[in-house]
Design an enzyme around this catalytic site. Structure first.
Site, short mmCIF file in Angstrom:
data_model
loop_
_atom_site.label_atom_id
_atom_site.label_comp_id
_atom_site.label_asym_id
_atom_site.label_seq_id
_atom_site.Cartn_x
_atom_site.Cartn_y
_atom_site.Cartn_z
N CYS A 110 -7.20 -10.37 16.48
CA CYS A 110 -6.22 -11.04 15.65
C CYS A 110 -5.96 -10.22 14.39
O CYS A 110 -6.87 -9.98 13.61
CB CYS A 110 -6.72 -12.43 15.29
N ILE A 151 -3.50 -10.23 11.11
CA ILE A 151 -2.60 -11.09 10.34
C ILE A 151 -1.97 -10.26 9.23
O ILE A 151 -2.66 -9.55 8.50
CB ILE A 151 -3.37 -12.29 9.75
N ASP A 160 -0.37 -7.96 2.48
CA ASP A 160 0.57 -7.45 1.49
C ASP A 160 0.90 -5.97 1.67
O ASP A 160 1.76 -5.44 0.98
CB ASP A 160 0.02 -7.67 0.08
N HIS A 198 -0.74 -1.92 6.34
CA HIS A 198 -1.92 -1.72 7.18
C HIS A 198 -1.83 -2.53 8.48
O HIS A 198 -2.19 -2.05 9.56
CB HIS A 198 -3.18 -2.11 6.39
#
EC number: 2.5.1.78
Length: 154
Positions: A80, A82, A85, A88
């Site tokens: 997973c 996510i 900001d 990456h």
């Protein structure tokens, strides 16, 4: 014309689930879904191995080693990523998928990509047993079908 299609019949093949520990609440649910899906289709616990790696970035390396070992008929990759900001997220998600594709094409071992690349944790929860099902379950079913299909193909 010959028509080839896999099915979900039980097989004596071995399966491996490679899952990241990062975002463990999500990946644990994906692993549980995959294991239950395989078991529900006649695959014994002794034919299912689970490998845990730190994060999604490490999944292709482990998949490559497992595929080269020749003991598993299919690899189920679960993780997973996510969005945060920085960029990456994009690098990890894209290169993980590219690495998994490379492993299956170079080794001939099916690699199912169940690495979630989502915007928010709620999106991951929805795909790890929530309103959008469990991608671990879906990948396990696809793995079983592909193993059976590979046995049929000339």
């Amino acid at each position: 014309m010959t028509h080839y299609e896999g099915d979900l019949r039980p097989t004596t093949a071995r399966f491996v689930i490679i899952a990241s520990r990062w975002n463990a609440r999500i990946t644990d649910a994906l692993v549980t879904g995959a294991r239950q899906s395989l078991a529900g289709n006649g695959i014994g616990e002794d034919a299912i191995d689970v490998v845990r790696v730190p994060g999604a970035w490490e999944i292709p390396m482990a998949a490559n080693r497992v595929a080269q070992g020749g003991q598993h008929a299919a690899i189920i990759a679960l993780g997973c990523v996510i969005r945060g900001d920085t960029r990456h997220y994009e690098h990890v998600a894209d290169l993980c998928a590219e690495g998994l594709m490379s492993v299956q094409l170079q080794t001939g071992v099916p690699v199912l990509n169940g690495v979630l690349a989502v915007e928010r944790v709620e999106d991951a929860e929805a795909r790890a047993g929530g309103s959008h099902g469990n991608k671990g379950e879906e990948c396990a079913l696809a793995a079983l079908e592909l193993v059976n299909l590979m046995e049929l193909l000339p």
